[in-house]
Design a protein around this motif. Sequence first.
Motif, PDB file in Angstrom:
ATOM      1  N   THR A 160      -1.474   3.320   0.027  1.00  0.00           N
ATOM      2  CA  THR A 160      -0.784   2.045  -0.219  1.00  0.00           C
ATOM      3  C   THR A 160      -1.258   1.114  -1.263  1.00  0.00           C
ATOM      4  OG1 THR A 160      -0.117   2.061   2.199  1.00  0.00           O
ATOM      5  CG2 THR A 160      -0.164   0.038   1.373  1.00  0.00           C
ATOM      6  N   THR A 161      -2.554   1.159  -1.257  1.00  0.00           N
ATOM      7  CA  THR A 161      -3.211   0.352  -2.358  1.00  0.00           C
ATOM      8  C   THR A 161      -2.809   0.733  -3.829  1.00  0.00           C
ATOM      9  OG1 THR A 161      -5.379  -0.092  -1.103  1.00  0.00           O
ATOM     10  CG2 THR A 161      -5.408  -0.328  -3.189  1.00  0.00           C
ATOM     11  N   ALA A 162      -2.766   2.149  -4.012  1.00  0.00           N
ATOM     12  CA  ALA A 162      -2.207   2.665  -5.106  1.00  0.00           C
ATOM     13  C   ALA A 162      -0.904   2.097  -5.460  1.00  0.00           C
ATOM     14  CB  ALA A 162      -2.255   4.030  -5.114  1.00  0.00           C
ATOM     15  N   VAL A 163      -0.136   2.489  -4.573  1.00  0.00           N
ATOM     16  CA  VAL A 163       1.497   1.959  -4.875  1.00  0.00           C
ATOM     17  C   VAL A 163       1.635   0.728  -5.070  1.00  0.00           C
ATOM     18  CG1 VAL A 163       3.936   1.831  -3.717  1.00  0.00           C
ATOM     19  CG2 VAL A 163       2.397   3.894  -3.479  1.00  0.00           C
ATOM     20  N   ASP A 164       0.844  -0.347  -4.318  1.00  0.00           N
ATOM     21  CA  ASP A 164       0.957  -1.684  -4.682  1.00  0.00           C
ATOM     22  C   ASP A 164       0.395  -1.915  -5.952  1.00  0.00           C
ATOM     23  OD1 ASP A 164       1.250  -4.875  -3.675  1.00  0.00           O
ATOM     24  OD2 ASP A 164      -0.891  -4.513  -3.851  1.00  0.00           O
ATOM     25  N   TYR A 165      -0.549  -1.534  -6.616  1.00  0.00           N
ATOM     26  CA  TYR A 165      -1.152  -1.899  -7.648  1.00  0.00           C
ATOM     27  C   TYR A 165      -0.271  -1.461  -8.935  1.00  0.00           C
ATOM     28  CZ  TYR A 165      -5.263  -2.261 -10.990  1.00  0.00           C
ATOM     29  OH  TYR A 165      -6.047  -2.633 -12.070  1.00  0.00           O
ATOM     30  N   CYS A 166       0.202  -0.211  -8.631  1.00  0.00           N
ATOM     31  CA  CYS A 166       1.209   0.366  -9.727  1.00  0.00           C
ATOM     32  C   CYS A 166       2.203  -0.359  -9.870  1.00  0.00           C
ATOM     33  CB  CYS A 166       1.159   1.692  -9.616  1.00  0.00           C
ATOM     34  SG  CYS A 166       2.141   2.543 -10.996  1.00  0.00           S
ATOM     35  N   LEU A 216      -5.654   7.691  -7.629  1.00  0.00           N
ATOM     36  CA  LEU A 216      -6.204   7.230  -6.260  1.00  0.00           C
ATOM     37  C   LEU A 216      -5.085   7.895  -5.297  1.00  0.00           C
ATOM     38  CD1 LEU A 216      -8.099   5.424  -4.649  1.00  0.00           C
ATOM     39  CD2 LEU A 216      -6.404   3.696  -4.554  1.00  0.00           C
ATOM     40  N   TYR A 217      -3.885   7.601  -5.673  1.00  0.00           N
ATOM     41  CA  TYR A 217      -2.736   8.303  -4.597  1.00  0.00           C
ATOM     42  C   TYR A 217      -3.000   9.839  -4.540  1.00  0.00           C
ATOM     43  CZ  TYR A 217       1.923   9.079  -2.880  1.00  0.00           C
ATOM     44  OH  TYR A 217       2.960   9.272  -1.913  1.00  0.00           O
TER      45      TYR A 217
END
Length: 266
Positions: A192-198, A260-261
């Motif tokens: 979730t953090t990876a998707v949000d960041y990207c 990360l994802y």
Amino acid sequence: YTHARTRAMLAQRPAARLLRLGLSCRMSTHTQQIKKFYQEVDVVPHDGGFAVALDKRKIKTPAGKILVLPTEVLAHAVAVEWEEQGDFINKSTMHLTALSNTALDDPARDSAEAKVNYMLDFLETDTLLIRDEAPQDLVEQQTSEWAPMVEWFNRRFRVQLQHSVGISVKEQHPQTLDTVRQHLLQLNAFQTTAVDYCTNTTKSLILTLALMERQVSVARAVQLARLEVRFQTARFGEVEWAHTLEEKDSMVRSAAAALLYRWSRF
């Protein structure tokens, strides 16, 4: 996994090579450097996951938690970031460490539903779904380069995205949003953090999910996200250094998110 094996993976994979450029224009300018205080970096099992230890002391997040990574390969990748620091620790080059800290500390304290709804807001105004009315050659370039990614997204999630022309924005069908919402809710905290960041980097949830699922490379995803910038600079030229640095920064951020994802899958 070992540091050496992970370092070899970082040297071979395109996304990892981009990450190792260590570029982050926005962060590096004002990041305070700390003198390196450790000699050995190890990966050790901890609480069902893996921790990174500096001279036998486990790294902690800014909130004081042990930085526990869900997979061994991610732990070794984080360890490599610490191992490759010079005389001073430059945190702006440690993207996987920073993103992992965010995943564990959750500084915004948002619920999973709130995080997903925030990301879905990008889908309503996704870069790939907002087309220009003119000039015609830009419209044609947007159609030819963006359409394949939108078509992939439609097939992948069995939806039918609507694109807009000009300043008006078409709302997506509620069933479309719900389908994507259910997918995002299944992700772990690191993903979730990876998707949000990207998504924040590319301004496109479509490109982000395509990148996470290996349907597009980091370089190509950034190119597509910056299509209008590329079109304008081809016509009028670049602002010296600025456009290149922005592009490299976007590539490094997107590469960090992709790794990360992929490396946080349990």
